[in-house]
Motif scaffolding. Sequence first.
Motif, PDB file in Angstrom:
ATOM      1  N   GLN A  16       0.546  -1.312  -0.228  1.00 49.96           N
ATOM      2  CA  GLN A  16       0.082  -0.085   0.039  1.00 49.96           C
ATOM      3  C   GLN A  16       1.081   1.217   0.084  1.00 49.96           C
ATOM      4  OE1 GLN A  16      -2.758  -0.740   3.555  1.00 49.96           O
ATOM      5  NE2 GLN A  16      -4.150  -1.601   2.275  1.00 49.96           N
ATOM      6  N   ILE A  17       2.432   0.932   0.779  1.00 45.76           N
ATOM      7  CA  ILE A  17       2.949   2.510   0.656  1.00 45.76           C
ATOM      8  C   ILE A  17       4.465   2.030  -0.042  1.00 45.76           C
ATOM      9  CG2 ILE A  17       4.294   3.896   2.335  1.00 45.76           C
ATOM     10  CD1 ILE A  17       2.538   2.076   4.432  1.00 45.76           C
ATOM     11  N   PRO A  18       3.965   3.130  -1.172  1.00 45.58           N
ATOM     12  CA  PRO A  18       5.365   2.949  -2.131  1.00 45.58           C
ATOM     13  C   PRO A  18       7.028   3.429  -1.623  1.00 45.58           C
ATOM     14  CG  PRO A  18       3.517   3.974  -2.975  1.00 45.58           C
ATOM     15  CD  PRO A  18       2.754   3.971  -1.740  1.00 45.58           C
ATOM     16  N   GLY A  19       7.880   2.705  -2.003  1.00 47.11           N
ATOM     17  CA  GLY A  19       9.150   2.822  -1.830  1.00 47.11           C
ATOM     18  C   GLY A  19       8.984   2.519  -0.361  1.00 47.11           C
ATOM     19  N   LEU A  20       8.294   1.887   1.165  1.00 50.77           N
ATOM     20  CA  LEU A  20       8.345   1.202   1.914  1.00 50.77           C
ATOM     21  C   LEU A  20       9.083   0.734   2.540  1.00 50.77           C
ATOM     22  CD1 LEU A  20       7.280   1.834   5.268  1.00 50.77           C
ATOM     23  CD2 LEU A  20       5.600  -0.017   4.267  1.00 50.77           C
ATOM     24  N   ASN A  21       9.540  -0.527   1.564  1.00 52.68           N
ATOM     25  CA  ASN A  21      10.460  -1.900   1.186  1.00 52.68           C
ATOM     26  C   ASN A  21      12.009  -1.246   1.495  1.00 52.68           C
ATOM     27  OD1 ASN A  21      11.431  -4.550   1.652  1.00 52.68           O
ATOM     28  ND2 ASN A  21      12.064  -4.116  -0.405  1.00 52.68           N
ATOM     29  N   GLU A  22      11.742   0.120   0.548  1.00 44.53           N
ATOM     30  CA  GLU A  22      13.427   0.733   0.117  1.00 44.53           C
ATOM     31  C   GLU A  22      13.813   0.999   1.456  1.00 44.53           C
ATOM     32  OE1 GLU A  22      11.444   0.450  -2.266  1.00 44.53           O
ATOM     33  OE2 GLU A  22      11.723  -1.047  -3.483  1.00 44.53           O
ATOM     34  N   ASN A  23      12.562   2.716   2.352  1.00 44.71           N
ATOM     35  CA  ASN A  23      13.284   3.234   3.234  1.00 44.71           C
ATOM     36  C   ASN A  23      13.528   2.449   4.169  1.00 44.71           C
ATOM     37  OD1 ASN A  23      12.555   5.027   1.095  1.00 44.71           O
ATOM     38  ND2 ASN A  23      10.334   5.214   2.204  1.00 44.71           N
ATOM     39  N   VAL A  24      12.534   1.175   4.713  1.00 41.83           N
ATOM     40  CA  VAL A  24      13.206   0.681   5.753  1.00 41.83           C
ATOM     41  C   VAL A  24      14.728   0.049   5.263  1.00 41.83           C
ATOM     42  CG1 VAL A  24      12.667  -1.629   7.291  1.00 41.83           C
ATOM     43  CG2 VAL A  24      10.627   0.040   6.118  1.00 41.83           C
ATOM     44  N   LEU A  25      15.460  -0.799   4.317  1.00 37.34           N
ATOM     45  CA  LEU A  25      16.995  -1.192   4.615  1.00 37.34           C
ATOM     46  C   LEU A  25      17.283   0.050   4.270  1.00 37.34           C
ATOM     47  CD1 LEU A  25      15.972  -3.389   1.582  1.00 37.34           C
ATOM     48  CD2 LEU A  25      16.085  -4.470   4.522  1.00 37.34           C
ATOM     49  N   ASN A  26      16.869   0.949   3.937  1.00 46.31           N
ATOM     50  CA  ASN A  26      18.648   1.915   3.821  1.00 46.31           C
ATOM     51  C   ASN A  26      18.162   2.703   5.028  1.00 46.31           C
ATOM     52  OD1 ASN A  26      18.387   1.601   1.292  1.00 46.31           O
ATOM     53  ND2 ASN A  26      17.094   3.506   0.996  1.00 46.31           N
ATOM     54  N   ARG A  27      17.630   2.507   6.129  1.00 47.80           N
ATOM     55  CA  ARG A  27      17.631   3.309   7.784  1.00 47.80           C
ATOM     56  C   ARG A  27      18.142   2.438   8.332  1.00 47.80           C
ATOM     57  NH1 ARG A  27      14.375   7.889   9.820  1.00 47.80           N
ATOM     58  NH2 ARG A  27      14.947   7.911  12.261  1.00 47.80           N
ATOM     59  N   THR A  28      17.450   1.061   8.440  1.00 48.11           N
ATOM     60  CA  THR A  28      17.842   0.166   9.221  1.00 48.11           C
ATOM     61  C   THR A  28      19.490  -0.343   9.250  1.00 48.11           C
ATOM     62  OG1 THR A  28      16.250  -0.599   8.996  1.00 48.11           O
ATOM     63  CG2 THR A  28      17.769  -2.055  10.102  1.00 48.11           C
TER      64      THR A  28
END
Length: 256
Positions: free
Chosen positions: A203-215
């Motif tokens: 449902q949220i575009p880019g969520l996967n990438e944002n999580v991986l980049n920030r974690t």
Amino acid sequence: MQTTLFDLTGKVAIVTGGNGGIGLGMARGLARAGASIVIAGRNKAKSEDAVRDIETLGAKALAVTVDVTDKASVADLVEVTLKQLGRLDILINNAGMSVRHPAHTLSLDDWHTVIDTNLTSAFICSKAAYPAMKDAGGGKIINIGSMMSIFGASFAPAYAASKGGIVQFTKSIALSWAADNIQANAILPGWIDTALTRTAREQIPGLNENVLNRTPAKRWGNIDDLAGAAVFLASSASDFVTGTAIPVDGGYSTQG
């Protein structure tokens, strides 16, 4: 080798929403440490599957169908637990859900549903568990928050409000019940790979990438990553720890 400090042999734990996701991961952790587990959920078949999963670990487990937003249903849950397992030492308030809409499109009904499921249920369940824990000379309450206990969420204001409230509720009962030797703490999971977060990724575009980049750990968590913190907060190892909120997030919340 299991040490006495983290040994839960003879203890009984209720885990709401324990039939899947992080609830099941924590239930497995407590079972491996020796606790008997009550899986409390709405879906009877799913709860019975979780019981079979836990029993493969050599632990005693029981499924109880419950509506955690209903006072009478929760009272029945505690009564069944005491009747069938003889005691109640640990309560994990994990049941939760989300509706993803910004505040200007979120309905009042959806707001109440999320708040009641995520926050009011923790109050109802904790209040119901309190007499049994007090009579037993102590207990452990573990409330499940979120990264949204720390950060806002433009896409889920009711969820964020409920999870922020969980931390303040935890502190409040920690203060109220310290004299009864009841410790109350919160776990704040980071981005954990569950059915709920898989839907969020859709449902949220880019969520996967944002999580991986920030974690810093560069991965999503898995449900068993919550087991260690749950065992610590459920055991005598945390007898002088109360009112805290512990992130289990791979370092996500440490990033500026």
